[in-house]
Design a protein around this motif. Structure first.
Motif, PDB file in Angstrom:
ATOM      1  N   SER A 135      -3.436   2.607 -11.608  1.00 58.60           N
ATOM      2  CA  SER A 135      -2.395   3.612 -11.807  1.00 58.60           C
ATOM      3  C   SER A 135      -0.995   3.024 -11.966  1.00 58.60           C
ATOM      4  O   SER A 135      -0.084   3.714 -12.433  1.00 58.60           O
ATOM      5  CB  SER A 135      -2.398   4.609 -10.645  1.00 58.60           C
ATOM      6  OG  SER A 135      -2.166   3.929  -9.421  1.00 58.60           O
ATOM      7  N   GLN A 194       0.885   5.722   0.842  1.00 57.67           N
ATOM      8  CA  GLN A 194       0.169   6.889   1.334  1.00 57.67           C
ATOM      9  C   GLN A 194       0.995   8.132   1.047  1.00 57.67           C
ATOM     10  O   GLN A 194       2.117   8.280   1.541  1.00 57.67           O
ATOM     11  CB  GLN A 194      -0.101   6.772   2.837  1.00 57.67           C
ATOM     12  CG  GLN A 194      -0.979   7.874   3.378  1.00 57.67           C
ATOM     13  CD  GLN A 194      -1.504   7.568   4.775  1.00 57.67           C
ATOM     14  OE1 GLN A 194      -0.938   6.743   5.503  1.00 57.67           O
ATOM     15  NE2 GLN A 194      -2.583   8.223   5.167  1.00 57.67           N
ATOM     16  N   ALA A 211      -3.381  -1.813  -8.702  1.00 62.17           N
ATOM     17  CA  ALA A 211      -4.118  -0.578  -8.899  1.00 62.17           C
ATOM     18  C   ALA A 211      -3.966  -0.155 -10.356  1.00 62.17           C
ATOM     19  O   ALA A 211      -2.915  -0.377 -10.973  1.00 62.17           O
ATOM     20  CB  ALA A 211      -3.570   0.522  -7.991  1.00 62.17           C
ATOM     21  N   LYS A 216      -3.206  12.372   1.605  1.00 61.19           N
ATOM     22  CA  LYS A 216      -4.087  11.422   0.923  1.00 61.19           C
ATOM     23  C   LYS A 216      -4.283  10.178   1.772  1.00 61.19           C
ATOM     24  O   LYS A 216      -3.509   9.898   2.684  1.00 61.19           O
ATOM     25  CB  LYS A 216      -3.503  11.053  -0.445  1.00 61.19           C
ATOM     26  CG  LYS A 216      -3.451  12.210  -1.425  1.00 61.19           C
ATOM     27  CD  LYS A 216      -3.048  11.731  -2.806  1.00 61.19           C
ATOM     28  CE  LYS A 216      -3.081  12.866  -3.805  1.00 61.19           C
ATOM     29  NZ  LYS A 216      -2.710  12.395  -5.183  1.00 61.19           N
ATOM     30  N   GLN A 217      -5.317   9.424   1.428  1.00 62.27           N
ATOM     31  CA  GLN A 217      -5.577   8.182   2.135  1.00 62.27           C
ATOM     32  C   GLN A 217      -4.641   7.083   1.646  1.00 62.27           C
ATOM     33  O   GLN A 217      -4.147   7.118   0.508  1.00 62.27           O
ATOM     34  CB  GLN A 217      -7.037   7.756   1.914  1.00 62.27           C
ATOM     35  CG  GLN A 217      -8.046   8.618   2.656  1.00 62.27           C
ATOM     36  CD  GLN A 217      -9.446   8.015   2.601  1.00 62.27           C
ATOM     37  OE1 GLN A 217      -9.797   7.313   1.652  1.00 62.27           O
ATOM     38  NE2 GLN A 217     -10.255   8.290   3.619  1.00 62.27           N
ATOM     39  N   ARG A 218      -4.416   6.123   2.504  1.00 58.85           N
ATOM     40  CA  ARG A 218      -3.618   4.961   2.114  1.00 58.85           C
ATOM     41  C   ARG A 218      -4.388   4.187   1.043  1.00 58.85           C
ATOM     42  O   ARG A 218      -5.598   3.971   1.163  1.00 58.85           O
ATOM     43  CB  ARG A 218      -3.335   4.074   3.331  1.00 58.85           C
ATOM     44  CG  ARG A 218      -2.318   2.986   3.086  1.00 58.85           C
ATOM     45  CD  ARG A 218      -1.972   2.264   4.365  1.00 58.85           C
ATOM     46  NE  ARG A 218      -1.327   3.146   5.340  1.00 58.85           N
ATOM     47  CZ  ARG A 218      -0.772   2.704   6.464  1.00 58.85           C
ATOM     48  NH1 ARG A 218      -0.783   1.397   6.763  1.00 58.85           N
ATOM     49  NH2 ARG A 218      -0.219   3.554   7.307  1.00 58.85           N
ATOM     50  N   GLU A 219      -3.667   3.758  -0.001  1.00 55.78           N
ATOM     51  CA  GLU A 219      -4.305   3.045  -1.093  1.00 55.78           C
ATOM     52  C   GLU A 219      -3.528   1.785  -1.441  1.00 55.78           C
ATOM     53  O   GLU A 219      -2.307   1.720  -1.278  1.00 55.78           O
ATOM     54  CB  GLU A 219      -4.401   3.942  -2.336  1.00 55.78           C
ATOM     55  CG  GLU A 219      -3.060   4.363  -2.907  1.00 55.78           C
ATOM     56  CD  GLU A 219      -3.164   5.154  -4.199  1.00 55.78           C
ATOM     57  OE1 GLU A 219      -4.287   5.402  -4.679  1.00 55.78           O
ATOM     58  OE2 GLU A 219      -2.100   5.522  -4.744  1.00 55.78           O
ATOM     59  N   LEU A 220      -4.273   0.808  -1.953  1.00 61.06           N
ATOM     60  CA  LEU A 220      -3.650  -0.429  -2.394  1.00 61.06           C
ATOM     61  C   LEU A 220      -2.856  -0.178  -3.673  1.00 61.06           C
ATOM     62  O   LEU A 220      -3.363   0.438  -4.608  1.00 61.06           O
ATOM     63  CB  LEU A 220      -4.713  -1.495  -2.638  1.00 61.06           C
ATOM     64  CG  LEU A 220      -4.218  -2.809  -3.248  1.00 61.06           C
ATOM     65  CD1 LEU A 220      -3.355  -3.573  -2.262  1.00 61.06           C
ATOM     66  CD2 LEU A 220      -5.403  -3.659  -3.712  1.00 61.06           C
ATOM     67  N   TYR A 261       0.851  -1.173   0.000  1.00 63.40           N
ATOM     68  CA  TYR A 261       0.000   0.000   0.000  1.00 63.40           C
ATOM     69  C   TYR A 261       0.897   1.237   0.000  1.00 63.40           C
ATOM     70  O   TYR A 261       2.083   1.142   0.300  1.00 63.40           O
ATOM     71  CB  TYR A 261      -0.890   0.029   1.255  1.00 63.40           C
ATOM     72  CG  TYR A 261      -2.009  -0.976   1.249  1.00 63.40           C
ATOM     73  CD1 TYR A 261      -1.772  -2.344   1.367  1.00 63.40           C
ATOM     74  CD2 TYR A 261      -3.340  -0.561   1.125  1.00 63.40           C
ATOM     75  CE1 TYR A 261      -2.803  -3.268   1.369  1.00 63.40           C
ATOM     76  CE2 TYR A 261      -4.394  -1.473   1.131  1.00 63.40           C
ATOM     77  CZ  TYR A 261      -4.107  -2.818   1.257  1.00 63.40           C
ATOM     78  OH  TYR A 261      -5.149  -3.717   1.253  1.00 63.40           O
TER      79      TYR A 261
END
Length: 122
Positions: A62, A39, A60, A43-47, A37
């Protein structure tokens, strides 16, 4: 318990590559999914990517086509090869696992690494 130790972060120019590693150790019965993950500030933590014990990977949107996740089950280690890095990839990257803890009665729990900084300059 289980400890995750990450390595491989750093500073790289846009278009460059980095390889992150995360080794799990401790009271491990088995390691199920492993993942990364990230962050970025504000911003929020993202997979970013995850991989099952059988080797099935999920990314993801991206990072598809640029990042590759892999794992060495014998070493309880997960890797993230990051190519064609962009400034927007700048973030703290966290290793994550769903691990069955060795115990009188084994149980699954989620564990996080301490995070490693990846900075991509333009």
């Amino acid at each position: 318990q289980v400890q995750l130790v990450e390595s491989g972060g750093g500073l790289v120019q846009a278009g460059g590559s980095l390889r992150l590693s995360c080794a799990a150790s401790g009271s491990i019965f088995s390691v199920n999914s492993m993942g990364w993950y990230r962050q970025a500030p504000g911003k929020q933590r993202e997979l970013v990517a995850e991989i099952t014990s059988g080797g099935s990977a999920n990314y993801a949107d991206s990072v598809k086509g640029r990042f590759t996740i892999s794992r060495d089950n014998a070493k309880n280690t997960v890797y993230l090869q990051m190519n064609s890095l962009k400034p927007e990839d700048t973030a703290v990257y966290y290793c994550n696992t769903h691990t069955v803890v060795a115990n009188f009665k084994p149980y699954e729990d989620e564990f996080w690494g301490q995070g490693t900084q990846v900075t991509v300059s333009s």
